[in-house]
Design a protein around this motif. Sequence first.
Motif, PDB file in Angstrom:
ATOM      1  N   VAL A  66       1.097  -1.361  -0.037  1.00 49.52           N
ATOM      2  CA  VAL A  66      -0.151   0.605   0.044  1.00 49.52           C
ATOM      3  C   VAL A  66       0.955   1.357   0.303  1.00 49.52           C
ATOM      4  CG1 VAL A  66      -1.523   1.103   1.274  1.00 49.52           C
ATOM      5  CG2 VAL A  66      -2.322  -0.811   0.873  1.00 49.52           C
ATOM      6  N   ILE A  67       1.597   1.411   1.189  1.00 52.00           N
ATOM      7  CA  ILE A  67       2.801   2.475   0.936  1.00 52.00           C
ATOM      8  C   ILE A  67       3.931   2.439  -1.113  1.00 52.00           C
ATOM      9  CG2 ILE A  67       4.574   3.163   1.470  1.00 52.00           C
ATOM     10  CD1 ILE A  67       3.860   1.677   4.345  1.00 52.00           C
ATOM     11  N   ALA A  68       3.787   1.331  -1.144  1.00 49.81           N
ATOM     12  CA  ALA A  68       4.047   1.750  -2.411  1.00 49.81           C
ATOM     13  C   ALA A  68       3.574   2.306  -3.532  1.00 49.81           C
ATOM     14  CB  ALA A  68       4.975   0.123  -2.686  1.00 49.81           C
ATOM     15  N   SER A  69       2.768   1.609  -3.009  1.00 49.08           N
ATOM     16  CA  SER A  69       1.102   2.914  -4.396  1.00 49.08           C
ATOM     17  C   SER A  69       1.413   3.715  -3.920  1.00 49.08           C
ATOM     18  CB  SER A  69      -0.167   1.948  -3.989  1.00 49.08           C
ATOM     19  OG  SER A  69      -0.552   2.130  -3.313  1.00 49.08           O
ATOM     20  N   MET A  70       1.465   4.400  -2.855  1.00 50.37           N
ATOM     21  CA  MET A  70       0.984   5.868  -2.885  1.00 50.37           C
ATOM     22  C   MET A  70       2.671   6.371  -2.920  1.00 50.37           C
ATOM     23  SD  MET A  70      -0.929   6.022   1.265  1.00 50.37           S
ATOM     24  CE  MET A  70      -0.949   7.195   1.369  1.00 50.37           C
ATOM     25  N   LEU A  71       3.713   5.967  -2.816  1.00 47.20           N
ATOM     26  CA  LEU A  71       4.641   6.451  -3.163  1.00 47.20           C
ATOM     27  C   LEU A  71       4.670   6.911  -4.735  1.00 47.20           C
ATOM     28  CD1 LEU A  71       7.484   5.423  -0.940  1.00 47.20           C
ATOM     29  CD2 LEU A  71       6.742   7.911  -1.050  1.00 47.20           C
ATOM     30  N   ALA A  72       4.345   5.865  -5.700  1.00 48.89           N
ATOM     31  CA  ALA A  72       4.573   5.797  -7.054  1.00 48.89           C
ATOM     32  C   ALA A  72       3.466   6.710  -7.471  1.00 48.89           C
ATOM     33  CB  ALA A  72       4.039   4.513  -7.570  1.00 48.89           C
ATOM     34  N   GLY A  73       2.322   6.892  -6.490  1.00 50.67           N
ATOM     35  CA  GLY A  73       1.284   8.158  -7.238  1.00 50.67           C
ATOM     36  C   GLY A  73       2.007   9.561  -6.727  1.00 50.67           C
ATOM     37  N   ALA A  74       2.678   9.665  -5.825  1.00 48.06           N
ATOM     38  CA  ALA A  74       2.820  10.947  -5.399  1.00 48.06           C
ATOM     39  C   ALA A  74       4.407  11.405  -6.673  1.00 48.06           C
ATOM     40  CB  ALA A  74       3.110  10.925  -3.224  1.00 48.06           C
ATOM     41  N   ALA A  75       5.137  10.305  -7.025  1.00 47.78           N
ATOM     42  CA  ALA A  75       6.763  10.064  -7.212  1.00 47.78           C
ATOM     43  C   ALA A  75       5.832  11.037  -8.736  1.00 47.78           C
ATOM     44  CB  ALA A  75       7.431   8.682  -7.148  1.00 47.78           C
ATOM     45  N   ARG A 180       1.744  24.164  -3.115  1.00 42.73           N
ATOM     46  CA  ARG A 180       1.490  23.480  -4.235  1.00 42.73           C
ATOM     47  C   ARG A 180       2.618  22.630  -4.245  1.00 42.73           C
ATOM     48  NH1 ARG A 180       0.157  28.604  -8.801  1.00 42.73           N
ATOM     49  NH2 ARG A 180      -1.813  29.456  -7.564  1.00 42.73           N
ATOM     50  N   VAL A 181       3.358  21.936  -4.512  1.00 39.35           N
ATOM     51  CA  VAL A 181       4.434  21.050  -4.603  1.00 39.35           C
ATOM     52  C   VAL A 181       3.869  19.569  -3.730  1.00 39.35           C
ATOM     53  CG1 VAL A 181       6.855  19.888  -4.732  1.00 39.35           C
ATOM     54  CG2 VAL A 181       6.075  22.350  -5.951  1.00 39.35           C
ATOM     55  N   LEU A 182       3.187  20.593  -2.425  1.00 39.58           N
ATOM     56  CA  LEU A 182       3.802  19.230  -1.148  1.00 39.58           C
ATOM     57  C   LEU A 182       2.225  18.722  -1.676  1.00 39.58           C
ATOM     58  CD1 LEU A 182       4.350  20.213   1.506  1.00 39.58           C
ATOM     59  CD2 LEU A 182       5.458  18.728   0.071  1.00 39.58           C
ATOM     60  N   ALA A 183       0.499  19.851  -2.072  1.00 31.74           N
ATOM     61  CA  ALA A 183       0.055  19.294  -2.472  1.00 31.74           C
ATOM     62  C   ALA A 183      -0.319  18.386  -3.751  1.00 31.74           C
ATOM     63  CB  ALA A 183      -1.030  20.424  -2.779  1.00 31.74           C
ATOM     64  N   VAL A 184      -0.184  18.931  -4.380  1.00 28.84           N
ATOM     65  CA  VAL A 184      -0.410  18.013  -5.262  1.00 28.84           C
ATOM     66  C   VAL A 184       0.413  16.436  -5.461  1.00 28.84           C
ATOM     67  CG1 VAL A 184       1.471  17.536  -8.301  1.00 28.84           C
ATOM     68  CG2 VAL A 184       0.252  19.479  -7.508  1.00 28.84           C
ATOM     69  N   MET A 185       1.806  16.740  -4.564  1.00 28.35           N
ATOM     70  CA  MET A 185       2.271  14.989  -4.134  1.00 28.35           C
ATOM     71  C   MET A 185       1.278  14.304  -3.471  1.00 28.35           C
ATOM     72  SD  MET A 185       5.997  15.769  -4.396  1.00 28.35           S
ATOM     73  CE  MET A 185       6.548  14.562  -3.532  1.00 28.35           C
ATOM     74  N   GLY A 186       0.899  15.184  -2.226  1.00 29.01           N
ATOM     75  CA  GLY A 186      -0.138  14.356  -1.296  1.00 29.01           C
ATOM     76  C   GLY A 186      -1.665  13.524  -2.309  1.00 29.01           C
ATOM     77  N   GLY A 187      -1.970  14.731  -3.194  1.00 27.52           N
ATOM     78  CA  GLY A 187      -3.233  14.168  -4.240  1.00 27.52           C
ATOM     79  C   GLY A 187      -2.852  12.786  -5.224  1.00 27.52           C
ATOM     80  N   GLY A 188      -1.159  13.078  -5.464  1.00 22.63           N
ATOM     81  CA  GLY A 188      -0.669  12.344  -5.765  1.00 22.63           C
ATOM     82  C   GLY A 188      -0.313  10.397  -5.476  1.00 22.63           C
ATOM     83  N   ALA A 189      -0.628  10.834  -4.030  1.00 23.00           N
ATOM     84  CA  ALA A 189      -0.502   9.775  -2.826  1.00 23.00           C
ATOM     85  C   ALA A 189      -1.928   8.818  -2.714  1.00 23.00           C
ATOM     86  CB  ALA A 189      -0.035   9.981  -1.858  1.00 23.00           C
ATOM     87  N   LEU A 190      -3.163  10.094  -2.603  1.00 18.64           N
ATOM     88  CA  LEU A 190      -4.584   9.367  -2.361  1.00 18.64           C
ATOM     89  C   LEU A 190      -4.766   9.001  -3.883  1.00 18.64           C
ATOM     90  CD1 LEU A 190      -5.949  12.649  -0.290  1.00 18.64           C
ATOM     91  CD2 LEU A 190      -5.295   9.914   0.700  1.00 18.64           C
ATOM     92  N   GLY A 191      -4.455   9.268  -4.907  1.00 13.62           N
ATOM     93  CA  GLY A 191      -4.614   8.412  -6.222  1.00 13.62           C
ATOM     94  C   GLY A 191      -4.103   7.564  -5.954  1.00 13.62           C
ATOM     95  N   GLY A 192      -2.655   6.957  -5.894  1.00 14.13           N
ATOM     96  CA  GLY A 192      -2.188   5.512  -6.324  1.00 14.13           C
ATOM     97  C   GLY A 192      -2.852   5.010  -5.029  1.00 14.13           C
ATOM     98  N   LEU A 193      -3.062   5.582  -3.829  1.00 17.20           N
ATOM     99  CA  LEU A 193      -4.017   4.744  -2.823  1.00 17.20           C
ATOM    100  C   LEU A 193      -5.085   3.961  -3.749  1.00 17.20           C
ATOM    101  CD1 LEU A 193      -4.147   3.282   0.085  1.00 17.20           C
ATOM    102  CD2 LEU A 193      -4.969   5.662   0.737  1.00 17.20           C
ATOM    103  N   ALA A 194      -5.660   4.961  -4.403  1.00 18.66           N
ATOM    104  CA  ALA A 194      -7.236   4.109  -5.336  1.00 18.66           C
ATOM    105  C   ALA A 194      -6.634   3.242  -5.952  1.00 18.66           C
ATOM    106  CB  ALA A 194      -8.053   5.748  -5.755  1.00 18.66           C
ATOM    107  N   GLY A 195      -5.476   3.129  -6.746  1.00 16.79           N
ATOM    108  CA  GLY A 195      -5.733   1.718  -7.705  1.00 16.79           C
ATOM    109  C   GLY A 195      -4.744   0.570  -6.948  1.00 16.79           C
ATOM    110  N   ALA A 196      -4.335   1.148  -5.444  1.00 21.15           N
ATOM    111  CA  ALA A 196      -3.704   0.057  -4.412  1.00 21.15           C
ATOM    112  C   ALA A 196      -5.210  -1.028  -4.041  1.00 21.15           C
ATOM    113  CB  ALA A 196      -3.051   0.755  -3.345  1.00 21.15           C
ATOM    114  N   PHE A 197      -5.850  -0.147  -4.246  1.00 26.15           N
ATOM    115  CA  PHE A 197      -7.323  -0.273  -3.571  1.00 26.15           C
ATOM    116  C   PHE A 197      -7.865  -1.804  -4.871  1.00 26.15           C
ATOM    117  CE2 PHE A 197     -12.541  -0.554  -4.591  1.00 26.15           C
ATOM    118  CZ  PHE A 197     -12.907  -1.377  -3.519  1.00 26.15           C
ATOM    119  N   LEU A 198      -7.880  -1.109  -5.858  1.00 29.53           N
ATOM    120  CA  LEU A 198      -7.992  -2.038  -7.086  1.00 29.53           C
ATOM    121  C   LEU A 198      -7.592  -2.930  -7.532  1.00 29.53           C
ATOM    122  CD1 LEU A 198      -8.899   0.925  -9.784  1.00 29.53           C
ATOM    123  CD2 LEU A 198     -11.075  -0.521  -8.610  1.00 29.53           C
TER     124      LEU A 198
END
Length: 297
Positions: A66-75, A180-198
């Motif tokens: 799960v953490i890997a998915s969030m890091l991938a989304g943030a990256a 703004r950079v932190l917000a974009v990466m934080g939002g990406g982490a949530l998007g990655g978490l959505a992928g982990a659910f799938l």
Amino acid sequence: MTDIIIQALVRALAVGTPLLLASLGAIVNERAGVVNLGMEGVMAVGALAAFAVAASAPDANLWVAVIASMLAGAALCALHALATVMLRANQFVSGLALALLGTGAAGLLGKRFEGAPLFNKVPDWTLGSLTISPFTVVALLLAGVLAFVLSATRFGLTLRSVGENPAAADVLGVNVGLVRVLAVMGGGALGGLAGAFLSLSYRSAWSDNMAGGLGWIAVALVIFVAWQPLRAVAGALFFGFLYYLQFRLQGNSPIPTEVFSAMPFVLVLVVLALAGRRGQAGSAPAGLGRAYVRGER
């Protein structure tokens, strides 16, 4: 009859979980003034990262997946932040490129995992006669936490001020670019978490086009709910119910299945048109979509 309705709501909530997580990520992005149309690609990359870690060994730690998915989304979203915040590229073009890059990279790198076994999936929780994914519970809690943070904390005020009036926030000493950079990466982490659910809970497998258009609906859902996290819960439930209805009706009706498959996307266009007529789009942060340059009017 009551059981049927409850089961339909539970299934709608399950399908709505990735929509809710991805839309919360997009809300974080856009409250800071950055449009992110790339959620489809972010979800695909997050799903692949989670599956790759979980399928690496029979005793692989799912928390690490799960953490890997969030890091991938943030990256992946760090590229969007670099292009839009640092280099001041067009946010819409960069977001579209991000969606294409994410889905393409996930499809290419994920070919080796097609048909591979997932040794252990995230177990569902049983609450009485109901079965619910832990991701769903987390998504609902995150919606409440995000609503509180945005409305009642100093960090939330800073985030909103950067999205509404970055020049004023800059005068008050806020580092607009960093927020703004932190917000974009934080939002990406949530998007990655959505992928982990799938890949770890909903389908427990990997296949190309894992997100299946959910990322695009999540982006549209943000406008539908007027950038409000708690409204996103109702919006995700609504579109989740449409997906559930689509699966229930396919094969049980003389209407071609393609009509049901297109139904959620047609409804997106309808609700966005209705939101526009009601002035919903006027609720957007004033600085949304605009690059900030100090000293420039």
